[in-house]
Design a protein around this motif. Structure first.
Motif, PDB file in Angstrom:
ATOM      1  N   LYS A 271       0.238   9.224 -13.615  1.00 12.86           N
ATOM      2  CA  LYS A 271       0.707  10.541 -13.187  1.00 12.86           C
ATOM      3  C   LYS A 271      -0.409  11.334 -12.523  1.00 12.86           C
ATOM      4  O   LYS A 271      -0.210  11.931 -11.452  1.00 12.86           O
ATOM      5  CB  LYS A 271       1.272  11.301 -14.383  1.00 12.86           C
ATOM      6  N   TRP A 272      -1.566  11.360 -13.132  1.00 10.67           N
ATOM      7  CA  TRP A 272      -2.689  12.149 -12.606  1.00 10.67           C
ATOM      8  C   TRP A 272      -3.144  11.602 -11.254  1.00 10.67           C
ATOM      9  O   TRP A 272      -3.331  12.351 -10.288  1.00 10.67           O
ATOM     10  CB  TRP A 272      -3.855  12.129 -13.594  1.00 10.67           C
ATOM     11  N   LEU A 273      -3.308  10.283 -11.178  1.00 10.54           N
ATOM     12  CA  LEU A 273      -3.882   9.671  -9.986  1.00 10.54           C
ATOM     13  C   LEU A 273      -2.921   9.704  -8.799  1.00 10.54           C
ATOM     14  O   LEU A 273      -3.330   9.981  -7.664  1.00 10.54           O
ATOM     15  CB  LEU A 273      -4.273   8.226 -10.305  1.00 10.54           C
ATOM     16  N   SER A 274      -1.654   9.440  -9.042  1.00 15.23           N
ATOM     17  CA  SER A 274      -0.694   9.365  -7.943  1.00 15.23           C
ATOM     18  C   SER A 274      -0.546  10.695  -7.214  1.00 15.23           C
ATOM     19  O   SER A 274      -0.338  10.735  -5.996  1.00 15.23           O
ATOM     20  CB  SER A 274       0.666   8.897  -8.470  1.00 15.23           C
ATOM     21  N   LYS A 275      -0.677  11.805  -7.933  1.00 12.72           N
ATOM     22  CA  LYS A 275      -0.554  13.132  -7.323  1.00 12.72           C
ATOM     23  C   LYS A 275      -1.760  13.501  -6.468  1.00 12.72           C
ATOM     24  O   LYS A 275      -1.683  14.428  -5.660  1.00 12.72           O
ATOM     25  CB  LYS A 275      -0.361  14.190  -8.409  1.00 12.72           C
ATOM     26  N   ARG A 276      -2.856  12.774  -6.641  1.00 11.52           N
ATOM     27  CA  ARG A 276      -4.113  13.154  -5.978  1.00 11.52           C
ATOM     28  C   ARG A 276      -4.629  12.062  -5.045  1.00 11.52           C
ATOM     29  O   ARG A 276      -5.804  12.073  -4.690  1.00 11.52           O
ATOM     30  CB  ARG A 276      -5.157  13.490  -7.040  1.00 11.52           C
ATOM     31  N   SER A 277      -3.770  11.125  -4.659  1.00  7.92           N
ATOM     32  CA  SER A 277      -4.208   9.990  -3.852  1.00  7.92           C
ATOM     33  C   SER A 277      -3.538   9.905  -2.497  1.00  7.92           C
ATOM     34  O   SER A 277      -3.557   8.858  -1.841  1.00  7.92           O
ATOM     35  CB  SER A 277      -3.965   8.689  -4.627  1.00  7.92           C
ATOM     36  N   ASN A 278      -2.944  11.012  -2.033  1.00  9.83           N
ATOM     37  CA  ASN A 278      -2.300  11.083  -0.716  1.00  9.83           C
ATOM     38  C   ASN A 278      -1.266   9.983  -0.503  1.00  9.83           C
ATOM     39  O   ASN A 278      -1.501   9.013   0.241  1.00  9.83           O
ATOM     40  CB  ASN A 278      -3.353  11.015   0.399  1.00  9.83           C
ATOM     41  N   PRO A 279      -0.100  10.099  -1.149  1.00  9.71           N
ATOM     42  CA  PRO A 279       0.964   9.108  -0.977  1.00  9.71           C
ATOM     43  C   PRO A 279       1.337   8.953   0.498  1.00  9.71           C
ATOM     44  O   PRO A 279       1.411   9.921   1.243  1.00  9.71           O
ATOM     45  CB  PRO A 279       2.135   9.682  -1.788  1.00  9.71           C
TER      46      PRO A 279
ATOM     47  N   GLU B  26     -10.754   8.244   4.673  1.00  9.21           N
ATOM     48  CA  GLU B  26     -11.492   9.492   4.845  1.00  9.21           C
ATOM     49  C   GLU B  26     -11.993  10.034   3.516  1.00  9.21           C
ATOM     50  O   GLU B  26     -12.918  10.850   3.490  1.00  9.21           O
ATOM     51  CB  GLU B  26     -10.607  10.533   5.529  1.00  9.21           C
ATOM     52  N   GLU B  27     -11.370   9.598   2.406  1.00 11.19           N
ATOM     53  CA  GLU B  27     -11.788  10.021   1.074  1.00 11.19           C
ATOM     54  C   GLU B  27     -11.669   8.834   0.124  1.00 11.19           C
ATOM     55  O   GLU B  27     -11.025   7.837   0.438  1.00 11.19           O
ATOM     56  CB  GLU B  27     -10.921  11.179   0.572  1.00 11.19           C
ATOM     57  N   LEU B  28     -12.283   8.992  -1.049  1.00 14.82           N
ATOM     58  CA  LEU B  28     -12.331   7.903  -2.006  1.00 14.82           C
ATOM     59  C   LEU B  28     -12.157   8.447  -3.415  1.00 14.82           C
ATOM     60  O   LEU B  28     -12.523   9.595  -3.702  1.00 14.82           O
ATOM     61  CB  LEU B  28     -13.695   7.200  -1.893  1.00 14.82           C
ATOM     62  N   THR B  29     -11.589   7.628  -4.288  1.00 18.40           N
ATOM     63  CA  THR B  29     -11.540   7.943  -5.717  1.00 18.40           C
ATOM     64  C   THR B  29     -12.512   7.029  -6.444  1.00 18.40           C
ATOM     65  O   THR B  29     -12.450   5.805  -6.285  1.00 18.40           O
ATOM     66  CB  THR B  29     -10.125   7.726  -6.289  1.00 18.40           C
TER      67      THR B  29
ATOM     68  N   LYS C  32       0.813  -1.203   0.000  1.00 20.06           N
ATOM     69  CA  LYS C  32       0.000   0.000   0.000  1.00 20.06           C
ATOM     70  C   LYS C  32       0.854   1.264   0.000  1.00 20.06           C
ATOM     71  O   LYS C  32       1.690   1.453   0.885  1.00 20.06           O
ATOM     72  CB  LYS C  32      -0.942  -0.001   1.204  1.00 20.06           C
ATOM     73  N   LYS C  33       0.622   2.138  -1.007  1.00 17.79           N
ATOM     74  CA  LYS C  33       1.373   3.381  -1.133  1.00 17.79           C
ATOM     75  C   LYS C  33       0.500   4.629  -1.010  1.00 17.79           C
ATOM     76  O   LYS C  33       1.020   5.734  -0.882  1.00 17.79           O
ATOM     77  CB  LYS C  33       2.093   3.417  -2.481  1.00 17.79           C
ATOM     78  N   TYR C  34      -0.812   4.445  -1.063  1.00 20.60           N
ATOM     79  CA  TYR C  34      -1.715   5.594  -1.065  1.00 20.60           C
ATOM     80  C   TYR C  34      -2.841   5.367  -0.058  1.00 20.60           C
ATOM     81  O   TYR C  34      -3.352   4.256   0.085  1.00 20.60           O
ATOM     82  CB  TYR C  34      -2.309   5.811  -2.461  1.00 20.60           C
ATOM     83  N   SER C  35      -3.243   6.441   0.613  1.00 14.96           N
ATOM     84  CA  SER C  35      -4.278   6.318   1.637  1.00 14.96           C
ATOM     85  C   SER C  35      -5.684   6.357   1.053  1.00 14.96           C
ATOM     86  O   SER C  35      -6.637   5.970   1.730  1.00 14.96           O
ATOM     87  CB  SER C  35      -4.126   7.448   2.666  1.00 14.96           C
ATOM     88  N   ILE C  36      -5.816   6.837  -0.175  1.00 11.88           N
ATOM     89  CA  ILE C  36      -7.135   6.941  -0.803  1.00 11.88           C
ATOM     90  C   ILE C  36      -7.379   5.724  -1.691  1.00 11.88           C
ATOM     91  O   ILE C  36      -6.701   5.535  -2.704  1.00 11.88           O
ATOM     92  CB  ILE C  36      -7.253   8.235  -1.627  1.00 11.88           C
ATOM     93  N   PRO C  37      -8.336   4.863  -1.334  1.00 14.15           N
ATOM     94  CA  PRO C  37      -8.616   3.685  -2.155  1.00 14.15           C
ATOM     95  C   PRO C  37      -9.385   4.055  -3.426  1.00 14.15           C
ATOM     96  O   PRO C  37      -9.943   5.157  -3.545  1.00 14.15           O
ATOM     97  CB  PRO C  37      -9.469   2.805  -1.236  1.00 14.15           C
ATOM     98  N   LEU C  38      -9.428   3.109  -4.353  1.00 13.53           N
ATOM     99  CA  LEU C  38     -10.133   3.286  -5.612  1.00 13.53           C
ATOM    100  C   LEU C  38     -11.437   2.484  -5.578  1.00 13.53           C
ATOM    101  O   LEU C  38     -11.455   1.333  -5.148  1.00 13.53           O
ATOM    102  CB  LEU C  38      -9.278   2.801  -6.784  1.00 13.53           C
ATOM    103  N   PHE C  39     -12.496   3.107  -6.048  1.00  7.92           N
ATOM    104  CA  PHE C  39     -13.803   2.458  -6.142  1.00  7.92           C
ATOM    105  C   PHE C  39     -14.192   2.429  -7.613  1.00  7.92           C
ATOM    106  O   PHE C  39     -14.461   3.478  -8.213  1.00  7.92           O
ATOM    107  CB  PHE C  39     -14.839   3.228  -5.311  1.00  7.92           C
TER     108      PHE C  39
END
Length: 332
Positions: free
Chosen positions: A322-330, A115-118, A38-45
């Motif tokens: 690139k787009w997703l990694s910058k907005r997913s709270n690494p 706390e947030e979701l994509t 796991k590298k990002y705190s925001i999971p993908l839905f």
């Protein structure tokens, strides 16, 4: 391998990525795919379409979108609507948005403790996700729409059909009589749109029948291409009237369980992916959402591909990564 021998061998398997079910409703299942590391705190839905089967997102090792996500460090949830039967004929568009998508999102929040979701959605699933995002009270940070139809009056293939809807010449009595539109009817409609290129892939198979890797990929993809699922009559009538005839996603007036599903209600970071060779959902059908949302961070990405932007080759596409990694709270 001889061309005729292809059909006498077992079908290659699909859906190889490890997953567990975390929620079920009727025929639908919410699947959880844990990140490798796991590298990002925001999971993908992920929200897939109502028209085809969701295994296209996990086709095979090396060509799986879900595998690419989990290998990149994302926890992934996939809402698979399943295969409806006649008993599901009264499932409405409102129910798909609130009872299925919203309920599954809430379950994903509880399961992940995020706390947030994509939300990432594909084709007609993108249409549903856009409607959901417009009425959602959940903290959706990012919204990614892949070849999602939004403006249904920008559809040259069905222009006569839309005019017939406007003029009241479309009779829904057949849908009322059969209750649920059979899978073969849905497949026939898709073939009509994709003609004359529909049969060209058979020629490609014939030319490369001696390449086992290509044959296996072709058979997996073809299984998805012809694997349409039935469509509940009530939801289809709502879609044709509210989105096809009245184009309410663009013109306004879409109401879901008493809530105004105005696209201006969307404030999430938005990525809209379209394909320049897409005959089913041309760019003009997706791009109008860019001017209708209230998102300050929004990007329109046009890629060189056809409609099936759902598979990958050895990792995430650079534009998405690139787009997703910058907005997913690494996390680090």
């Amino acid at each position: 391998m001889r061309f005729t021998d292809i059909w006498n061998t077992p079908e290659p398997e699909v859906g190889p990525t490890y997953r567990i079910p975390v929620w079920k409703k009727n025929k639908a299942t919410l699947w959880y795919y844990p990140a490798k590391k796991k590298k990002y705190s925001i999971p993908l839905f992920l929200v897939y379409s109502l028209v085809n089967k969701a295994f296209i997102l996990d086709l095979a090792p090396g060509t799986s979108m879900i595998e690419a996500f989990v290998n990149a460090g994302y926890d992934v949830y996939l809402l698979d609507f399943g295969i409806p039967g006649y008993e599901d004929k009264d499932i409405s568009l409102d129910m798909y948005i609130m009872d299925y998508i919203q309920s599954a999102v809430k379950r994903a929040f509880r399961h992940s403790e995020a706390e947030e979701l994509t939300v990432i959605a594909y084709c007609l699933g993108g249409t549903l996700a856009a409607i959901y995002a417009a009425v959602s009270e959940e903290p959706i940070k990012n919204l990614v729409l892949n070849v999602a139809p939004i403006d249904f009056h920008q559809y040259p293939v069905f222009d006569q059909w839309i005019e017939a809807l406007k003029d009241g010449e479309v009779d829904h009595s057949i849908i009322d009589a059969i209750g649920i539109v059979p899978a073969k009817f849905m497949e026939a409609g898709m073939r009509m749109v994709s003609s004359p290129v529909y049969f060209s892939h058979y020629l490609s198979l014939l030319a490369r029948a001696d390449n086992q890797e290509y044959v296996d990929h072709w058979r997996r993809f073809n299984k998805w291409t012809v694997g349409h699922v039935p469509f509940p009559g009530k939801a289809l009538k709502q879609l044709t009237e509210n989105i096809g005839k009245d184009n309410k996603l663009v013109n306004g007036g879409m109401v879901i369980e008493g809530k105004n599903a105005d696209l201006s209600n969307i404030h999430a970071n938005l990525l809209v992916i379209t394909a320049e060779n897409d005959r089913l959902v041309p760019i003009e059908m997706s791009s109008p959402i860019m001017e209708l949302v209230s998102s300050k961070d929004k990007t329109l990405e046009v890629i060189t591909a056809g409609h099936a932007t759902f598979t990958v080759k050895d990792g995430l596409p650079p534009h998405l990564d690139k787009w997703l990694s910058k907005r997913s709270n690494p996390l680090y």
